[in-house]
Design an enzyme around this catalytic site. Sequence first.
Site, PDB file in Angstrom:
ATOM      1  N   THR B  53       0.863  -1.178   0.000  1.00  0.00           N
ATOM      2  CA  THR B  53       0.000   0.000   0.000  1.00  0.00           C
ATOM      3  C   THR B  53       0.898   1.227   0.000  1.00  0.00           C
ATOM      4  OG1 THR B  53      -1.828   1.160   1.065  1.00  0.00           O
ATOM      5  CG2 THR B  53      -0.347  -0.065   2.532  1.00  0.00           C
ATOM      6  N   GLU B  54       0.584   2.182  -0.874  1.00  0.00           N
ATOM      7  CA  GLU B  54       1.552   3.233  -1.183  1.00  0.00           C
ATOM      8  C   GLU B  54       1.841   4.169  -0.013  1.00  0.00           C
ATOM      9  OE1 GLU B  54      -1.195   2.492  -2.911  1.00  0.00           O
ATOM     10  OE2 GLU B  54      -2.212   4.269  -3.678  1.00  0.00           O
ATOM     11  N   ASN B  55       0.989   4.150   1.027  1.00  0.00           N
ATOM     12  CA  ASN B  55       1.311   4.980   2.187  1.00  0.00           C
ATOM     13  C   ASN B  55       2.436   4.382   3.033  1.00  0.00           C
ATOM     14  OD1 ASN B  55      -0.950   3.145   2.636  1.00  0.00           O
ATOM     15  ND2 ASN B  55      -0.924   3.867   4.744  1.00  0.00           N
ATOM     16  N   SER B  95       8.441   4.051  -0.817  1.00  0.00           N
ATOM     17  CA  SER B  95       7.240   3.377  -1.296  1.00  0.00           C
ATOM     18  C   SER B  95       7.043   3.606  -2.792  1.00  0.00           C
ATOM     19  CB  SER B  95       6.018   3.891  -0.524  1.00  0.00           C
ATOM     20  OG  SER B  95       4.876   3.172  -0.903  1.00  0.00           O
TER      21      SER B  95
END
Lengths: 236, 230
Positions: B53-55, B95
């Site tokens: 997840t990009e966070n 990320s």
Amino acid sequence: MINKICPSVEAAVADIKDGATVMIGGFGEAGSPIELIHALIDQGARDLTVINNNTGNGQVGLAALIGAGRVRKMICSYPRSSQSKVFPELYRRGEIELELVPQGTLAERIRAGGAGVPAFYTPTSVGTPLAEGKEVREIEGRSYVLEYGLKADFALIRAEKADPLGNLTYYKAARNFGPIMAMAAKTTIVQARQVVEASGIDPEVVVTPGIFVNKVVEVADPAIESVLIEQGVSYP
Amino acid sequence: MSNADTKAGLSRPQMAWRAAQDLVDGAFVNLGIGIPEMVADFVPGDRQIIYHTENGILGFGPRPAEGEEDPDLINAGKKPVTLLPGASFFHHADSFAMIRGGHIDYCILGAMQVSASGDLANWSTGAPDAIPAVGGAMDLVAGVPNVFIITDHVTRTGEPKLLETCTYPLTATGVVKRVFTDFGVFDVTASGFVLKEIAPGVTVDMIVEKTGAAVEIPADLKVIEVPDTV
């Protein structure tokens, strides 16, 4: 003796002047330095340019700073959410500027700003409205957009542990923009859940070395944005 | 949630199930918000998939039990998640280095429109009063080698979403590899859309009528066999 510990959030944000560019950590509420933001509202600096992934929720934290009319311009990737009302209203009335940046480009611009890299080429946004007016260069057969590094006068971030030298660890996904914003700001101000002595963080687990940090204040029990919103809190 | 009784074609969980069958063991996968999130429920049990997840999390798991949520442990949709053994945290620049650097194998996203040359529009309708918001969509599709789309075949008003040319502002050009709709599975090739598999109850005529671009129909067209449990 280096000692970056500040006695209060008020003291920590006292030097932020009108017109400053301020990076604020957090992805939604995760990692949002809500006590530092509230102290900045109380402090009164205006005409700010704020860099954050979003634009805050409800009437607390970043949304409250925007709602108080202190922010001239937002640089962010996603200024909407189910609970963001303040920014959309000001934006529709033309009372706040928006620079929309793809999330990864935003992160890399901040990283580059902190790393002394003035600009870089990225494949993100090529052929889209967000690349309009930007230099495009072909490298090894693929097109890339030129993007510039971002720096700030101040960064406000939330960490888990901090020591007097400013070494930091983070908590879970609250890390998000903290380490790169700490690098990109002239003055990085940190609220940490726990301030420990200089030997209190194993050097092997330091995420942000103290060289990137200027001020540390302990906020042992930070407010949770979604809880405040549920309680109907409106800051101040 | 099945809508199979009310209209022809796959339900949303069935679309997610079909997409899940194409993820290979050991893959790093980023799932978009909405129907793509359901893909994780349908990956065959003998395959290990690591979700990004990009966070800033690799190796997150399902939503926690009520009362176990942590506001600092969320996904890109800002929904609470859990951690699986071997999970890791990292900052935003790392990320997106995973994304842009080609380290994530698949991303599965929703779409407003997809063109026959693989252009994607999924971030803005271009309406003048809309608040523009892009998030990580442009980075994901620019950097991840296998961009899969799950979408209804037509809009709520019945307009085709698979088109010769997108009319909405683009997210990227020439990036979509495969599209899973309620009507079937479509590959985006150098010569345009190719129907790989058709959903039960859907006809080739329906697909031709409801697609805004030419669709190549192979002679050995396969019908999707959805298990009864989905």
